[in-house]
Design a protein around this motif. Structure first.
Motif, short mmCIF file in Angstrom:
data_model
loop_
_atom_site.label_atom_id
_atom_site.label_comp_id
_atom_site.label_asym_id
_atom_site.label_seq_id
_atom_site.Cartn_x
_atom_site.Cartn_y
_atom_site.Cartn_z
N SER A 1 37.81 35.09 39.38
CA SER A 1 37.63 33.81 38.80
C SER A 1 36.20 32.46 39.29
N GLY A 2 35.07 32.91 39.85
CA GLY A 2 34.47 31.82 40.80
C GLY A 2 33.58 32.12 41.26
N PRO A 3 32.67 30.87 42.39
CA PRO A 3 31.60 31.64 42.74
C PRO A 3 31.49 32.53 43.64
N LEU A 4 32.91 32.69 44.44
CA LEU A 4 33.75 33.88 45.58
C LEU A 4 33.20 34.88 44.55
N ALA A 5 33.90 35.67 43.21
CA ALA A 5 33.50 36.56 42.82
C ALA A 5 33.19 38.22 43.99
N GLU A 6 31.56 37.33 43.92
CA GLU A 6 30.83 38.57 43.88
C GLU A 6 30.79 38.76 45.09
N THR A 7 31.73 37.64 46.26
CA THR A 7 31.18 38.53 47.59
C THR A 7 32.31 38.88 48.10
N ALA A 8 33.49 38.60 46.87
CA ALA A 8 34.84 39.38 47.49
C ALA A 8 34.82 40.53 47.31
N LEU A 9 33.66 41.15 46.30
CA LEU A 9 33.50 42.89 45.50
C LEU A 9 32.98 43.14 46.99
N THR A 10 31.69 42.66 47.05
CA THR A 10 30.90 43.52 48.78
C THR A 10 31.68 43.63 49.87
N ARG A 11 32.58 42.60 49.64
CA ARG A 11 33.11 42.64 51.36
C ARG A 11 34.35 43.54 50.97
N PHE A 12 34.73 43.39 50.56
CA PHE A 12 36.07 44.40 50.19
C PHE A 12 36.18 45.79 49.66
N PHE A 13 35.41 45.93 48.80
CA PHE A 13 35.19 47.08 47.79
C PHE A 13 33.94 48.05 48.46
N ARG A 14 34.78 49.93 48.80
CA ARG A 14 33.68 49.95 49.33
C ARG A 14 33.31 51.75 47.66
N PRO A 15 32.16 51.21 46.98
CA PRO A 15 31.73 52.50 46.23
C PRO A 15 31.70 53.62 47.00
N ALA A 16 32.41 54.57 45.78
CA ALA A 16 32.83 55.75 46.37
C ALA A 16 30.69 56.41 46.21
N LYS A 17 29.71 56.02 45.42
CA LYS A 17 28.49 56.50 45.56
C LYS A 17 27.88 55.35 46.25
N LYS A 18 26.98 55.29 46.77
CA LYS A 18 26.58 54.10 47.70
C LYS A 18 25.50 53.42 46.89
N LEU A 19 24.57 52.53 46.74
CA LEU A 19 24.89 51.33 45.89
C LEU A 19 24.05 50.47 46.09
N THR A 20 23.05 49.65 45.63
CA THR A 20 21.96 49.06 46.15
C THR A 20 22.03 47.54 46.40
N ALA A 21 22.64 47.47 44.93
CA ALA A 21 23.13 46.23 43.95
C ALA A 21 24.47 46.83 43.41
N PHE A 22 25.82 45.89 42.78
CA PHE A 22 26.75 45.82 41.87
C PHE A 22 25.67 45.50 40.40
N SER A 23 25.76 46.54 39.45
CA SER A 23 25.17 46.08 38.21
C SER A 23 26.65 44.88 37.15
N SER A 24 25.75 43.82 36.50
CA SER A 24 26.67 43.03 35.88
C SER A 24 27.96 44.31 35.01
N HIS A 25 29.28 44.72 34.23
CA HIS A 25 29.68 44.76 33.28
C HIS A 25 29.45 46.51 33.76
N ARG A 26 30.11 47.07 34.79
CA ARG A 26 29.84 48.53 35.24
C ARG A 26 30.69 48.55 35.78
N LEU A 27 31.81 49.46 35.49
CA LEU A 27 33.80 50.20 36.43
C LEU A 27 32.85 50.87 37.57
N TYR A 28 33.27 51.18 38.33
CA TYR A 28 32.75 51.49 39.72
C TYR A 28 33.93 51.48 40.16
N TYR A 29 34.17 53.44 40.78
CA TYR A 29 35.17 53.74 41.51
C TYR A 29 34.98 53.67 43.29
#
Ligand SMILES: Nc1nc2c(ncn2[C@@H]2O[C@H](COP(=O)(O)OP(=O)(O)OP(=O)(O)O)[C@@H](O)[C@H]2O)c(=O)[nH]1
Ligand SMILES: [Mg+2]
Length: 461
Positions: free
Chosen positions: A32-60
């Motif tokens: 939780s906090g301002p770096l949360a989204e950065t943590a997601l985009t830097r370390f998590f690679r979604p199986a399906k390519k996307l341009t941006a993460f939507s809020s409140h969606r579960l990604y594999y």
């Protein structure tokens, strides 16, 4: 004095496992906090390519280190502020539930500048960011710690804001009263008369009455939240530990035919028809020269004073002895239920004063009488306890103490009013009352009290 709600804007981002340590199907890391989204985009690679993460969606997808090493296969979710638990950006990684996995992912993120969360810090942020009040934050722990359905119901109602709304209603009425009195202080020279005593004292009385109703609910609320404490007492060897085991349905306490087997308290929780109990087996009570045993007896005496009910055991096979009379002296008869044990063996007649007490005969060996004992306990407490409680009740001693103080201040206002004291004095009591009620919801709670409250939380909540 004005009521100030603490508001902090956090600049750091916290991380902690939200699931308990050990192995499990999933292990969740919460950020939780301002770096949360950065943590997601830097370390998590979604199986399906996307341009941006939507809020409140579960990604594999997968978590990789910055050098491209695979860490785990996970599900990830982003909950953008303010629609999150803390009202900040929150990210959760649902990893495999093993300590090495969670540790590795956590280390990755700590190296990225995140900080390990303190116990309860997520909930503390939810409170300080104004999403919930203090009673709701406290209820979160109660929900997690609830050991019975009744305790859960009570906690969920409070977490949903039931108590908060009630406190708000009371403080609005209190503020109205303060405003009436203060208008007079602020404009003493103008033609504003102090509202007539009748109106003020009526409002005060009504407030006191409503608070007293809530205060009176504390006993049953406390019982639901903490469980009814039931002490099994009696002279050595009457079968106390055997009864504890029989009620629990397991061999929890050591049972021998040597008097003085139990030296310390053995406490276990159980429920009867949803009524939560804390059952405590104690050291046998008798006059003794053995120092260890004497200490056990002394502690039993102390505990008896605080218990909601004592089950005083008499050995039906031995009949009444001096030690039984000695044990009886420690009991408060209003809160005592006599249990005659070992009904499977030949029984000696009961003598006065025991023969005059309400009693249950049972055998821990065969199970005879256990149902009757459960029923007797349930009947004794169900009115105030589990069955069909829909109205709001106080269950937390902190709330009880603050509301008592609030009610006492209004009572003092009422007396001062009758005594014809000046408006300044009258307003003083009312402001103190308002301050006390604010301590319940968190508006005026001192920092050290807040810290104590949040320290009770587990890491990651
Ligand atoms: N026949 C029979 N024996 C019992 C029953 N309950 C207990 N006993 C026996 O009574 C003896 C004492 O039992 P405990 O449960 O250890 O008694 P206690 O009151 O906890 O004893 P202390 O811990 O020494 O104070 C043991 O030998 C038990 O097997 C019963 O219902 N029937
Ligand atoms: Mg024992």
């Amino acid at each position: 004095m004005p009521l100030v709600v603490a508001r902090v804007s956090y600049t750091d981002t916290i991380i902690a496992p939200a699931t308990p340590p050990g192995e499990g199907g999933v292990g969740i890391l919460r950020i939780s906090g301002p770096l949360a989204e950065t943590a997601l985009t830097r370390f998590f690679r979604p199986a399906k390519k996307l341009t941006a993460f939507s809020s409140h969606r579960l990604y594999y997808g997968h978590i990789y280190t910055l050098t491209g090493e695979l860490v785990d296969e996970v599900m990830a979710v982003l909950m953008r502020a303010p629609a999150s638990y803390t009202r900040e950006d929150v990210v959760e990684f649902h990893c495999h539930g093993g300590s090495a996995v969670l540790y590795r992912v956590q280390r990755l993120l700590l190296e990225e500048g995140l900080r390990l969360a303190a116990p309860g810090e997520f909930t503390q942020r939810a409170f300080l960011n104004g999403r919930i009040d203090l009673t709701q934050a406290e209820a979160v722990v109660d929900v997690i710690k609830a050991r019975s359905d009744a305790a859960r119901q009570l906690a969920v109602q409070q977490m949903d804001g039931g108590l908060y709304r009630e406190m708000e209603k009371l403080s609005v009425r209190l503020r109205d009263l303060v405003a009436l009195v203060e208008a007079y202080i602020d404009f003493p020279d103008e033609e504003i008369a102090l509202p007539d005593n009748e109106q003020l004292s009526c409002a005060a009385q009504q407030l006191i009455a409503d608070m007293d109703t809530l205060l009176a609910s504390f006993d049953s609320g406390r019982v639901l939240r903490e469980g009814i404490s039931i002490l099994i007492v009696g002279r050595p060897n009457v079968g106390k530990s055997s009864l504890l085991n029989a009620l629990l349905g397991e061999s929890r306490a050591i049972v021998t035919d040597i008097p003085g087997t139990t030296r310390d308290f053995i406490e276990e929780g159980l429920t009867i028809n949803g009524l939560p109990l804390r059952l405590v087996d104690t050291a046998g009570i008798r006059r003794t020269d053995d120092r260890v045993e004497a200490e056990g007896v002394r502690r039993s005496q102390q505990k008896i004073a605080a218990a909601d009910l004592q089950l005083l055991l008499i050995d039906g096979n031995c009949g009444v002895s001096d030690d039984d009379l000695y044990a009886l002296k420690f009991c408060d008869l209003q809160r005592t239920l006599l249990v005659v044990s070992k009904s499977d063996l030949a029984q000696k007649p009961l003598l006065a004063p025991f023969s005059e007490l309400e009693r249950i005969e049972l055998s821990s060996k065969t199970g005879f009488g256990l149902a009757a004992l459960r029923e007797a306990i349930f009947q004794r407490f169900s009115v105030s306890g589990a069955a069909g409680r829909e109205s709001l009740c106080l269950s937390n001693s902190r709330h009880f103490e603050a509301l008592s103080r609030c009610s006492a201040k209004i009572a003092s206002f009422y007396e001062q009013l009758a005594a014809g004291l000046s408006a300044e004095f009258l307003a003083y009591d009312l402001r103190e009352a308002l301050f006390a009620i604010g301590e319940i919801t968190g508006e005026t709670t001192p920092d050290d009290v807040l810290n104590i409250i949040f320290e009770r939380f587990c890491i990651g909540k």
